[in-house]
Motif scaffolding. Structure first.
Motif, PDB file in Angstrom:
ATOM      1  N   GLU A 142       0.830  -1.206   0.000  1.00 56.60           N
ATOM      2  CA  GLU A 142       0.000   0.000   0.000  1.00 56.60           C
ATOM      3  C   GLU A 142       0.862   1.252   0.000  1.00 56.60           C
ATOM      4  N   TRP A 182      -3.805  -0.566  -9.275  1.00 53.84           N
ATOM      5  CA  TRP A 182      -3.425  -1.675  -8.402  1.00 53.84           C
ATOM      6  C   TRP A 182      -3.092  -2.935  -9.213  1.00 53.84           C
ATOM      7  N   ARG A 231      -2.263   3.918  -7.914  1.00 57.94           N
ATOM      8  CA  ARG A 231      -3.314   4.031  -6.901  1.00 57.94           C
ATOM      9  C   ARG A 231      -4.686   3.788  -7.518  1.00 57.94           C
ATOM     10  N   GLY A 245       0.137   3.051  -3.335  1.00 54.73           N
ATOM     11  CA  GLY A 245      -0.752   4.142  -2.974  1.00 54.73           C
ATOM     12  C   GLY A 245      -0.120   5.506  -3.073  1.00 54.73           C
TER      13      GLY A 245
END
Length: 202
Positions: free
Chosen positions: A20, A33, A30, A24
């Motif tokens: 993440e 994925w 983001r 992210g």
């Protein structure tokens, strides 16, 4: 071998929080994925919110489950901090690419369903850690990873950085793959190349 301070490990050995932290931090990853090439027949990318795409990746990687099967990708660390991601696994796992993309197949006799050929489809460097050799280290680690797990060959599909936009550079550049031992085998468009390394004795 990775440059000093950079260590790359299979994603199932990394906590999900580390994936993440990397994926992210960058706008394109983001949103995606790493699911664009993973969709099954009949699935539309736009129908899945980013949260569901993230959950799918979590399931695909078995992140935080060191005893689970290694499936999808590598995570890079710089001095212990998660800083990079590489999607690499047997090529047929990328269902959308096998079915729909012309770049890997046009102009050559290649079985898309050959699971002994692995593919790199995405390289992400965490925001704030660019130009430190992380993507190149991941490319080399992907070669070593695929070879050690019995792959017959490994491919990548880089884009010309002079002829693109930044969000497309997740596929990597030819220069970084040459450094990892891959060679160009096809240039189906002016912007895209197919690069490959074949492993002797695999």
């Amino acid at each position: 071998m990775e440059p000093d301070g950079i260590v790359c490990i299979p994603a199932n050995e990394a906590p999900w929080a580390d994936l993440e932290a990397v994926l992210g931090s960058v706008g394109a990853s983001r949103r995606c994925w790493c699911q664009r090439y993973k969709l099954d027949r009949g699935e539309a990318f736009a129908r899945f919110p980013a949260e569901e795409r993230a959950e799918r990746l979590r399931e695909q990687t078995h992140a935080g489950e060191p005893g689970a099967p290694e499936t999808s990708g590598l995570v890079a660390y710089l001095d212990g901090e998660p800083v990079g991601w590489c999607a690499v696994e047997p090529r047929p796992a990328y269902h959308g690419m096998v079915r729909n993309q012309r770049v890997p197949w046009e102009g050559r006799d290649e079985d898309p369903a050959d699971a002994t050929v692995w593919a790199i489809t995405c390289l992400v460097t965490r925001r704030g850690h660019r130009r430190q050799g992380i993507a190149s280290a991941l490319a080399q680690a992907a070669v070593d990873h695929a070879r050690s797990r019995g792959a017959r060959a490994l491919e990548a599909y880089p884009i010309d950085p002079a002829n693109t936009i930044s969000d497309e550079l997740h596929v990597g550049t030819a220069e970084m793959f040459v450094g990892a031992g891959l060679a160009e085998v096809l240039r189906p468009t002016a912007r895209r190349a197919v690069m490959r390394i074949d492993f002797d004795g695999a």
